[in-house]
Design an enzyme around this catalytic site. Structure first.
Site, PDB file in Angstrom:
ATOM      1  CD  GLN A  41       3.553   5.875   2.663  1.00  0.00           C
ATOM      2  OE1 GLN A  41       2.548   5.330   2.225  1.00  0.00           O
ATOM      3  NE2 GLN A  41       4.570   5.216   3.200  1.00  0.00           N
ATOM      4  CB  CYS A  86       5.708   2.177   7.296  1.00  0.00           C
ATOM      5  SG  CYS A  86       5.146   3.672   6.480  1.00  0.00           S
ATOM      6  CG  LEU A  87       6.545   1.045   1.226  1.00  0.00           C
ATOM      7  CD1 LEU A  87       5.882   1.306  -0.112  1.00  0.00           C
ATOM      8  CD2 LEU A  87       7.618  -0.020   1.114  1.00  0.00           C
ATOM      9  CG  HIS A 133       0.659   6.660   5.605  1.00  0.00           C
ATOM     10  ND1 HIS A 133       1.823   7.230   6.081  1.00  0.00           N
ATOM     11  CD2 HIS A 133       0.938   5.349   5.424  1.00  0.00           C
ATOM     12  CE1 HIS A 133       2.755   6.296   6.194  1.00  0.00           C
ATOM     13  NE2 HIS A 133       2.240   5.148   5.802  1.00  0.00           N
ATOM     14  N   GLY A 154       0.843  -1.181   0.000  1.00  0.00           N
ATOM     15  CA  GLY A 154       0.000   0.000   0.000  1.00  0.00           C
ATOM     16  C   GLY A 154       0.881   1.234   0.000  1.00  0.00           C
ATOM     17  CG  HIS A 192      -0.104   1.290   7.331  1.00  0.00           C
ATOM     18  ND1 HIS A 192       0.873   0.986   8.237  1.00  0.00           N
ATOM     19  CD2 HIS A 192       0.507   2.002   6.344  1.00  0.00           C
ATOM     20  CE1 HIS A 192       2.029   1.492   7.829  1.00  0.00           C
ATOM     21  NE2 HIS A 192       1.833   2.116   6.675  1.00  0.00           N
ATOM     22  CD  GLU A 193      -1.066   2.555   2.818  1.00  0.00           C
ATOM     23  OE1 GLU A 193      -0.726   3.745   2.614  1.00  0.00           O
ATOM     24  OE2 GLU A 193      -0.231   1.670   3.047  1.00  0.00           O
TER      25      GLU A 193
END
Length: 162
Positions: free
Chosen positions: A44, A87-88, A133, A39, A129-130
């Site tokens: 991000q 997480c990225l 963000h 995701g 999670h997304e």
């Protein structure tokens, strides 16, 4: 990456639909795949719009692929489970994070058509999670105690934090 103020700012509602939004979604997918993520939220990559993409399996290994514009987490349920979450924006790190194992997100598509996405298990974790963000939260903001201290220490030592 962790520490960038854009990650802690709430994102803006999308009001313009068209080629520029489609290009953003395409870029999000390409970036997510290049980083081997499941995701990715627009902030991000430095874009302040409320958009995320996903290509994520649930706990039954059913693959879910899509995007949501102006998403809102409208329902959570089931059990609250602590599981490893990465997480990225914190590459290579993870921490036990509590999430509901059922989640529903509502928003619209690139064309402005309503969409409702229901997830269970790992996919529910991804949806939550997304959405976090886009509200200016990272998973480390939900982690407490020694888990939080550990992941923040690891982040401070990570090559990408320099």
């Amino acid at each position: 990456m962790l520490g960038d103020p854009v990650l802690h700012a709430g994102c803006e509602e999308v009001t313009e639909f068209g080629p520029e939004l489609a290009a953003l979604v395409e870029d999000l997918f390409a970036t997510m795949y290049a980083a081997r993520g499941v995701g990715l939220a627009a902030n991000q990559v430095g874009d302040p719009r409320r958009v995320f993409v996903y290509d994520c399996p649930d706990d039954e290994d059913v693959r879910h692929v899509g995007h949501v514009v102006n998403p809102r987490l409208v329902e959570t349920g089931g059990m609250v489970l602590r599981g490893p979450e990465g997480c990225l924006s914190l590459p290579g790190l993870e921490a036990g994070t509590e999430r509901h194992d059922e989640a529903v997100v509502e928003g619209v598509t690139l064309d402005g058509d309503p969409v409702r996405v229901r997830g269970t298990g790992f996919f529910a974790r991804c949806l939550q999670h997304e959405c976090d963000h886009l509200d200016g939260l990272l998973y480390v903001d939900r982690v407490t105690g020694w888990r939080r201290r550990r992941v923040l220490r690891q982040a401070a030592r990570a090559p990408w934090s320099r």
